[in-house]
Design a protein around this motif. Structure first.
Motif, PDB file in Angstrom:
ATOM      1  N   TRP A  21      -0.358   8.961  43.022  1.00 49.61           N
ATOM      2  CA  TRP A  21      -1.258   9.104  44.174  1.00 49.61           C
ATOM      3  C   TRP A  21      -1.831  10.516  44.245  1.00 49.61           C
ATOM      4  CZ3 TRP A  21      -0.304  12.676  48.003  1.00 49.61           C
ATOM      5  CH2 TRP A  21       0.992  13.191  48.094  1.00 49.61           C
ATOM      6  N   LYS A  22      -1.081  11.506  43.727  1.00 44.89           N
ATOM      7  CA  LYS A  22      -1.562  12.892  43.818  1.00 44.89           C
ATOM      8  C   LYS A  22      -2.829  13.080  42.970  1.00 44.89           C
ATOM      9  CE  LYS A  22       2.858  14.955  44.832  1.00 44.89           C
ATOM     10  NZ  LYS A  22       3.981  15.714  44.355  1.00 44.89           N
ATOM     11  N   ASP A  23      -2.895  12.382  41.834  1.00 45.91           N
ATOM     12  CA  ASP A  23      -4.098  12.494  40.994  1.00 45.91           C
ATOM     13  C   ASP A  23      -5.298  11.886  41.715  1.00 45.91           C
ATOM     14  OD1 ASP A  23      -2.918  13.521  38.416  1.00 45.91           O
ATOM     15  OD2 ASP A  23      -1.691  11.754  38.759  1.00 45.91           O
ATOM     16  N   ALA A  24      -5.052  10.750  42.395  1.00 47.69           N
ATOM     17  CA  ALA A  24      -6.153  10.081  43.102  1.00 47.69           C
ATOM     18  C   ALA A  24      -6.646  10.966  44.243  1.00 47.69           C
ATOM     19  CB  ALA A  24      -5.690   8.725  43.620  1.00 47.69           C
ATOM     20  N   VAL A  25      -5.701  11.620  44.938  1.00 49.82           N
ATOM     21  CA  VAL A  25      -6.080  12.494  46.060  1.00 49.82           C
ATOM     22  C   VAL A  25      -6.784  13.753  45.531  1.00 49.82           C
ATOM     23  CG1 VAL A  25      -5.173  13.928  47.938  1.00 49.82           C
ATOM     24  CG2 VAL A  25      -4.286  11.615  47.593  1.00 49.82           C
ATOM     25  N   LEU A  26      -6.275  14.296  44.452  1.00 50.20           N
ATOM     26  CA  LEU A  26      -6.901  15.496  43.869  1.00 50.20           C
ATOM     27  C   LEU A  26      -8.353  15.195  43.495  1.00 50.20           C
ATOM     28  CD1 LEU A  26      -6.422  18.400  42.959  1.00 50.20           C
ATOM     29  CD2 LEU A  26      -5.740  17.531  40.732  1.00 50.20           C
ATOM     30  N   TYR A  27      -8.568  14.021  42.905  1.00 49.33           N
ATOM     31  CA  TYR A  27      -9.938  13.627  42.560  1.00 49.33           C
ATOM     32  C   TYR A  27     -10.782  13.524  43.841  1.00 49.33           C
ATOM     33  CZ  TYR A  27     -13.949  10.796  41.340  1.00 49.33           C
ATOM     34  OH  TYR A  27     -15.236  10.345  41.199  1.00 49.33           O
ATOM     35  N   ALA A  28     -10.217  12.886  44.879  1.00 47.26           N
ATOM     36  CA  ALA A  28     -10.966  12.710  46.136  1.00 47.26           C
ATOM     37  C   ALA A  28     -11.371  14.074  46.702  1.00 47.26           C
ATOM     38  CB  ALA A  28     -10.119  11.932  47.132  1.00 47.26           C
ATOM     39  N   LEU A  29     -10.438  15.029  46.684  1.00 46.21           N
ATOM     40  CA  LEU A  29     -10.760  16.379  47.189  1.00 46.21           C
ATOM     41  C   LEU A  29     -11.820  17.022  46.304  1.00 46.21           C
ATOM     42  CD1 LEU A  29      -7.139  17.645  47.966  1.00 46.21           C
ATOM     43  CD2 LEU A  29      -8.836  16.797  49.600  1.00 46.21           C
ATOM     44  N   GLY A  30     -11.723  16.768  45.011  1.00 42.84           N
ATOM     45  CA  GLY A  30     -12.685  17.333  44.057  1.00 42.84           C
ATOM     46  C   GLY A  30     -14.098  16.837  44.294  1.00 42.84           C
ATOM     47  N   VAL A  31     -14.228  15.618  44.842  1.00 38.57           N
ATOM     48  CA  VAL A  31     -15.581  15.095  45.088  1.00 38.57           C
ATOM     49  C   VAL A  31     -15.911  15.128  46.583  1.00 38.57           C
ATOM     50  CG1 VAL A  31     -15.579  13.722  42.974  1.00 38.57           C
ATOM     51  CG2 VAL A  31     -14.854  12.642  45.117  1.00 38.57           C
ATOM     52  N   GLY A  32     -15.233  16.033  47.294  1.00 43.36           N
ATOM     53  CA  GLY A  32     -15.660  16.372  48.646  1.00 43.36           C
ATOM     54  C   GLY A  32     -15.048  15.577  49.781  1.00 43.36           C
ATOM     55  N   ALA A  33     -14.073  14.688  49.501  1.00 49.23           N
ATOM     56  CA  ALA A  33     -13.461  13.936  50.610  1.00 49.23           C
ATOM     57  C   ALA A  33     -12.573  14.875  51.416  1.00 49.23           C
ATOM     58  CB  ALA A  33     -12.650  12.772  50.062  1.00 49.23           C
ATOM     59  N   GLY A  34     -12.304  14.508  52.654  1.00 49.50           N
ATOM     60  CA  GLY A  34     -11.464  15.345  53.503  1.00 49.50           C
ATOM     61  C   GLY A  34     -10.948  14.535  54.670  1.00 49.50           C
ATOM     62  N   PHE A  35     -10.730  15.211  55.807  1.00 49.56           N
ATOM     63  CA  PHE A  35     -10.142  14.512  56.953  1.00 49.56           C
ATOM     64  C   PHE A  35     -10.978  13.326  57.441  1.00 49.56           C
ATOM     65  CE2 PHE A  35      -7.259  18.149  57.469  1.00 49.56           C
ATOM     66  CZ  PHE A  35      -6.089  17.428  57.673  1.00 49.56           C
ATOM     67  N   SER A  36     -12.315  13.409  57.238  1.00 50.89           N
ATOM     68  CA  SER A  36     -13.142  12.294  57.729  1.00 50.89           C
ATOM     69  C   SER A  36     -12.981  11.046  56.855  1.00 50.89           C
ATOM     70  CB  SER A  36     -14.614  12.719  57.784  1.00 50.89           C
ATOM     71  OG  SER A  36     -15.025  13.052  56.476  1.00 50.89           O
ATOM     72  N   GLU A  37     -12.368  11.181  55.700  1.00 49.29           N
ATOM     73  CA  GLU A  37     -12.086  10.007  54.852  1.00 49.29           C
ATOM     74  C   GLU A  37     -10.624  10.077  54.420  1.00 49.29           C
ATOM     75  OE1 GLU A  37     -16.188   9.472  52.319  1.00 49.29           O
ATOM     76  OE2 GLU A  37     -15.201  11.416  52.501  1.00 49.29           O
ATOM     77  N   LEU A  38      -9.772  10.055  55.421  1.00 49.24           N
ATOM     78  CA  LEU A  38      -8.350  10.246  55.155  1.00 49.24           C
ATOM     79  C   LEU A  38      -7.782   9.153  54.256  1.00 49.24           C
ATOM     80  CD1 LEU A  38      -6.469  12.484  55.986  1.00 49.24           C
ATOM     81  CD2 LEU A  38      -5.725  11.097  57.923  1.00 49.24           C
ATOM     82  N   GLU A  39      -8.450   7.991  54.254  1.00 48.61           N
ATOM     83  CA  GLU A  39      -7.938   6.879  53.414  1.00 48.61           C
ATOM     84  C   GLU A  39      -7.912   7.259  51.928  1.00 48.61           C
ATOM     85  OE1 GLU A  39     -10.810   6.855  55.062  1.00 48.61           O
ATOM     86  OE2 GLU A  39     -12.344   5.577  54.153  1.00 48.61           O
ATOM     87  N   TYR A  40      -8.727   8.270  51.539  1.00 46.55           N
ATOM     88  CA  TYR A  40      -8.726   8.708  50.136  1.00 46.55           C
ATOM     89  C   TYR A  40      -7.773   9.888  49.901  1.00 46.55           C
ATOM     90  CZ  TYR A  40     -13.317   6.346  49.925  1.00 46.55           C
ATOM     91  OH  TYR A  40     -14.339   5.449  49.981  1.00 46.55           O
ATOM     92  N   CYS A  41      -7.274  10.472  51.011  1.00 47.81           N
ATOM     93  CA  CYS A  41      -6.572  11.758  50.873  1.00 47.81           C
ATOM     94  C   CYS A  41      -5.125  11.734  51.354  1.00 47.81           C
ATOM     95  CB  CYS A  41      -7.315  12.837  51.671  1.00 47.81           C
ATOM     96  SG  CYS A  41      -9.034  12.991  51.215  1.00 47.81           S
ATOM     97  N   TYR A  42      -4.697  10.625  51.899  1.00 50.55           N
ATOM     98  CA  TYR A  42      -3.355  10.574  52.471  1.00 50.55           C
ATOM     99  C   TYR A  42      -2.607   9.438  51.791  1.00 50.55           C
ATOM    100  CZ  TYR A  42       0.143  10.257  56.273  1.00 50.55           C
ATOM    101  OH  TYR A  42       1.303  10.230  57.006  1.00 50.55           O
ATOM    102  N   GLU A  43      -1.431   9.759  51.266  1.00 56.23           N
ATOM    103  CA  GLU A  43      -0.722   8.751  50.453  1.00 56.23           C
ATOM    104  C   GLU A  43      -0.367   7.497  51.242  1.00 56.23           C
ATOM    105  OE1 GLU A  43       0.268  11.721  51.229  1.00 56.23           O
ATOM    106  OE2 GLU A  43       2.428  11.925  51.501  1.00 56.23           O
ATOM    107  N   LYS A  44      -0.363   7.621  52.603  1.00 57.36           N
ATOM    108  CA  LYS A  44      -0.070   6.433  53.408  1.00 57.36           C
ATOM    109  C   LYS A  44      -1.297   5.524  53.358  1.00 57.36           C
ATOM    110  CE  LYS A  44       1.583   5.490  58.047  1.00 57.36           C
ATOM    111  NZ  LYS A  44       0.536   5.455  59.038  1.00 57.36           N
ATOM    112  N   ASP A  45      -1.129   4.308  52.909  1.00 57.62           N
ATOM    113  CA  ASP A  45      -2.228   3.328  52.791  1.00 57.62           C
ATOM    114  C   ASP A  45      -3.402   3.892  51.974  1.00 57.62           C
ATOM    115  OD1 ASP A  45      -0.771   1.631  54.390  1.00 57.62           O
ATOM    116  OD2 ASP A  45      -1.668   2.418  56.225  1.00 57.62           O
ATOM    117  N   LEU A  46      -3.093   4.626  50.947  1.00 54.08           N
ATOM    118  CA  LEU A  46      -4.135   5.285  50.146  1.00 54.08           C
ATOM    119  C   LEU A  46      -5.093   4.282  49.486  1.00 54.08           C
ATOM    120  CD1 LEU A  46      -4.897   8.186  48.967  1.00 54.08           C
ATOM    121  CD2 LEU A  46      -3.691   7.442  46.923  1.00 54.08           C
ATOM    122  N   LYS A  47      -6.383   4.582  49.553  1.00 52.16           N
ATOM    123  CA  LYS A  47      -7.372   3.819  48.787  1.00 52.16           C
ATOM    124  C   LYS A  47      -7.938   4.766  47.740  1.00 52.16           C
ATOM    125  CE  LYS A  47      -8.659   0.343  52.103  1.00 52.16           C
ATOM    126  NZ  LYS A  47      -9.710  -0.487  52.636  1.00 52.16           N
TER     127      LYS A  47
END
Ligand code: NAI
Length: 702
Positions: A21-47
């Motif tokens: 999940w950390k790789d998926a979140v790192l990618y999400a942060l790399g392409v600008g995701a943040g608190f407004s799209e927590l579903e990409y950045c938080y391991e709970k119920d991660l998309k």
């Protein structure tokens, strides 16, 4: 160097990438995701953002470059298409496999296009996505090939339906590169200047990730799993910190076109974008436009296979010679004709064939029926069968040969011409029919069981010969009520064994979706399981030079025969590799033979002498070795400017980490354990930039 024009059709991969999940979140942060799209950045119920698919390409790309011999300095990632089949789970292993699909020639000094297609599956067995990557090679045009037909993307003549602004941070590439694209152009100011830019530029694929988020946000908010296809052309560089705008037009149900604009300069940095979205089509196993031959399809299992294939779109050659259960008699057209009528009544397409599989001409005639009627052949189910049971001493040559002729020679006779068609078209699915009687033994059936096991041998080699041409060969061991089993199975059991229960497995093994090849499955009454030839770990008796005595062997007998820790082998070479590897173990354990006369530290001491400085020109890499075991320790090799420094200890920033047990390391470095085998068997673990590890063989000649 010129493009390697023979690379079209050359295989890429399989290349596997483990991720969490950390790789998926790192990618999400790399392409600008943040608190407004927590579903990409938080391991709970991660998309997982669907464009995370891109991170598999960082290992596919070097392989494509190697195969095609592209002139790397003039190379750009030109276009990228992703077709999403299933959402990417938050962790697991993605394995990509594909081929170089095509070359296009834009002309002398105008460049060339190289298209590579890969399909990526998850360790859970699901097909995740297909990638079509177009590499534009500025320096490789003019080889006399065809130009690519243009398919312009039409943008509606109106204001976009959605316009999503984003401001990648100045540091954005520094985060994005941690997902795998560590090319210096995006991090090193000096390198960027040398390449003609003011400073490091955004990764085109980072901007692509911004687009993916914007498209989901606008068209399928909160439902990234509905993304079906994303296609685009990278047209201009973008500096980090520059505001960008994703412009989106809906063009139809589930369809949109898009492009990205640099807000300051108004330039389009990504163009020709296409986005398709909607519910995931149910993964239906279909055979539309596929042509199937089923031998012995006039009755029993073959009839059901033929009907089910036709119901799912296949055009079917229904072969049956219509003889008696023991293969005797003149034969009859009626069984095959009846099944063809049944298929046609259901609206399907089929043709009858009455050839005898037991003759070479019969096999050729069956394949000819497919070619004459439907123009091709994609699927072959070798199913025809007879029985002539007798206890062994009563098994006269006639009964022996009659059964081998239908089952074993029959499969050979039909498969050979079928394989030629499949090889030429680069696709095929072949199913052999074995039997539990063959796999496990059955009194009174020596002819039948010998033939049925021989089919496993046929599959084992054919799967290897077919691998390059996408021809998969598998085997089913059915249990079903038919005239063959009516006096073999108990009556109440017989009533429950509908052949229909075997068909789902047979169909799946014949489908394009099924990645299996060389596997055997039992199927009956709704129970399906895999059968395999397994090999135990065994024991090395003696030192490999002196022949052990039978008594010594007896002493080790429990170890020799145990199946605890048994494994399957895909091919002979894998087993031979283990055999060779087995001899490095006792030598190392005993501490007497040659390998152990050398210690791990001796190897590192000798490495500067083994270093090939000519092979290291322009290479800058740090290999960290972590050697476990009593003789182990940490060492690193720092290679820079054609020189190599070996130091004990840990480097602060290793590029590539290699971890191994001391005895395996000694075996590998003394040539007893091939590096590839060490890696695939898990004896060698590679971390960091895995591609760089391939340099080791060139850089050191031990
Ligand atoms: P079946 O007797 O109902 O069907 C076999 C068909 O093959 C018949 O229609 C027959 O006319 C045809 N055939 C025989 N010799 C032929 C030849 N030389 N050329 C063309 N067609 C020929 O039998 P069933 O049970 O459907 O068996 C299908 C396959 O499954 C066979 O290979 C059999 O050995 C295998 N099998 C079946 C099991 C079962 O439980 N039914 C168990 C294990 C294996």
């Amino acid at each position: 160097m010129a493009l390697n024009l023979d690379a079209v059709g050359k295989k890429i991969g399989p290349i596997s990438k483990d991720y969490t999940w950390k790789d998926a979140v790192l990618y999400a942060l790399g392409v600008g995701a943040g608190f407004s799209e927590l579903e990409y950045c938080y391991e709970k119920d991660l998309k997982v953002i669907p464009s995370f698919a891109i991170t598999t390409l960082y290992e596919v790309m070097p392989e494509a470059l190697r195969l095609t011999n592209i002139n790397v300095p003039g190379m750009l990632h030109g276009e990228q298409e992703l077709i999403f089949h299933n959402p990417i789970p938050p962790k697991g292993t993605m394995t990509s496999e594909g081929k170089i699909l095509n070359y296009y020639d834009k002309g002398e000094k105008k460049g060339a296009l190289v298209v590579a297609e890969t399909e990526t599956r998850h360790s859970n067995g699901q097909k995740l996505f297909t990638s079509n990557m177009t590499i534009f090679s500025r320096l490789d045009g003019g080889f006399g090939g065809e130009n690519r037909p243009r398919k312009p993307v039409e943008f509606p003549d109106r204001a976009p339906d959605f316009s999503v602004d984003a401001s990648p941070a100045e540091n954005q590439p520094l985060i994005y590169r941690l997902s795998g694209d560590v090319f210096q152009l995006h991090v090193d100011p000096e390198f960027a200047k040398m390449a003609g830019f003011e400073k490091p530029i955004m990764h085109g694929l980072c901007t692509h990730g911004y687009a993916c988020r914007a498209l989901i946000q606008s068209l399928i908010p909160g439902e990234p799993e509905k993304a079906r296809r994303m296609n685009c052309r990278f047209s201009r560089p973008l500096y980090p910190g520059m505001p960008l705008r994703v412009l989106i037009w809906k063009t139809g149900e589930g369809q949109a076109v898009w492009r990205i604009q640099n807000v300051e300069t108004q330039e389009i940095v990504i163009d020709n974008g296409i986005f398709e979205y909607g519910d995931i089509p149910k993964d239906e196993v279909r055979f539309d436009d596929r042509v199937a031959v089923v031998t012995g399809a006039g009755a029993g299992l073959g009839r059901v296979y033929a009907l089910e294939l036709a119901k799912r779109g296949a055009k079917v050659v229904v072969n049956d010679l219509g003889g008696a259960r023991d293969g005797s008699g003149e034969g009859s057209a009626s069984p095959a004709d009846t099944v063809v009528d049944e298929i046609k009544a259901l609206g399907g397409e089929a043709v009858a064939n009455y050839d005898n599989v037991a003759t070479v001409e019969g096999g050729e005639g069956i394949v000819k029926s497919a070619l004459d009627t439907f123009g091709t052949l994609d699927i072959l189910i070798n199913n025809a069968g007879i029985l002539r049971d007798k206890s062994f001493l009563k098994m006269d040559p006639q009964n022996w040969h009659a059964v081998l002729d239908v089952h074993l020679n029959g499969a050979y006779n039909v498969t050979r011409p079928a394989f030629a068609v499949m090889k030429a078209k680069g696709y095929g699915r072949i199913l052999m029919t074995t039997s539990a009687a063959g796999l496990y033994g059955n009194f009174g059936q020596t002819n039948y069981t010998a033939a049925k096991m021989a089919l496993i041998g046929l599959m084992n080699t054919l799967k290897l010969e077919g691998q390059k041409y996408d021809i998969h060969v598998n085997t089913v061991a059915p249990v079903a009520a038919s005239r063959l089993t009516e006096d073999v199975l108990p009556p109440d059991f017989f009533a429950k064994l509908k052949p229909e229960f075997v068909a789902p497995l047979a169909l799946y093994l014949c489908s394009e979706e099924c990645a299996d090849t060389g596997n055997i499955y039992n199927a009956g009454m709704g129970c399906y399981n895999r059968a395999a030839i397994v090999t135990g770990p065994g024991a090395v008796v003696g030192d490999g030079r002196t022949v052990p005595s039978p008594e010594e062997l007896v002493e080790a007998w429990e170890k020799v025969k145990t199946l605890k820790g048994a494994k399957t082998y895909f091919q002979l070479n894998d087993q031979i590799g283990d055999l060779i590897g087995a001899f490095s173990k006792p030598a190392a354990d005993a501490g007497t033979a040659e390998p152990t006369s050398m210690s791990v530290s001796d190897i590192f001491k000798g490495m500067p002498n083994a270093f090939v400085s000519e092979a290291a020109q322009g290479v800058e890499v740090v290999f960290q070795y972590i050697i476990t075991g009593s003789d182990g320790g940490d060492w690193y090799c720092d290679i820079k400017d054609g020189a190599c420094t070996i130091q004990a200890g840990k480097h602060e920033k290793p590029v590539c980490t290699l971890e191994m047990e001391d005895k395996n390391f000694l075996a590998m470095m003394t040539g007893k354990l091939p590096a590839m085998q060490a890696y695939t068997s898990g004896k060698l673990k590679i971390g960091g930039d895995i591609m760089k590890s391939q340099l080791i063989e060139k850089l050191f000649k031990m």
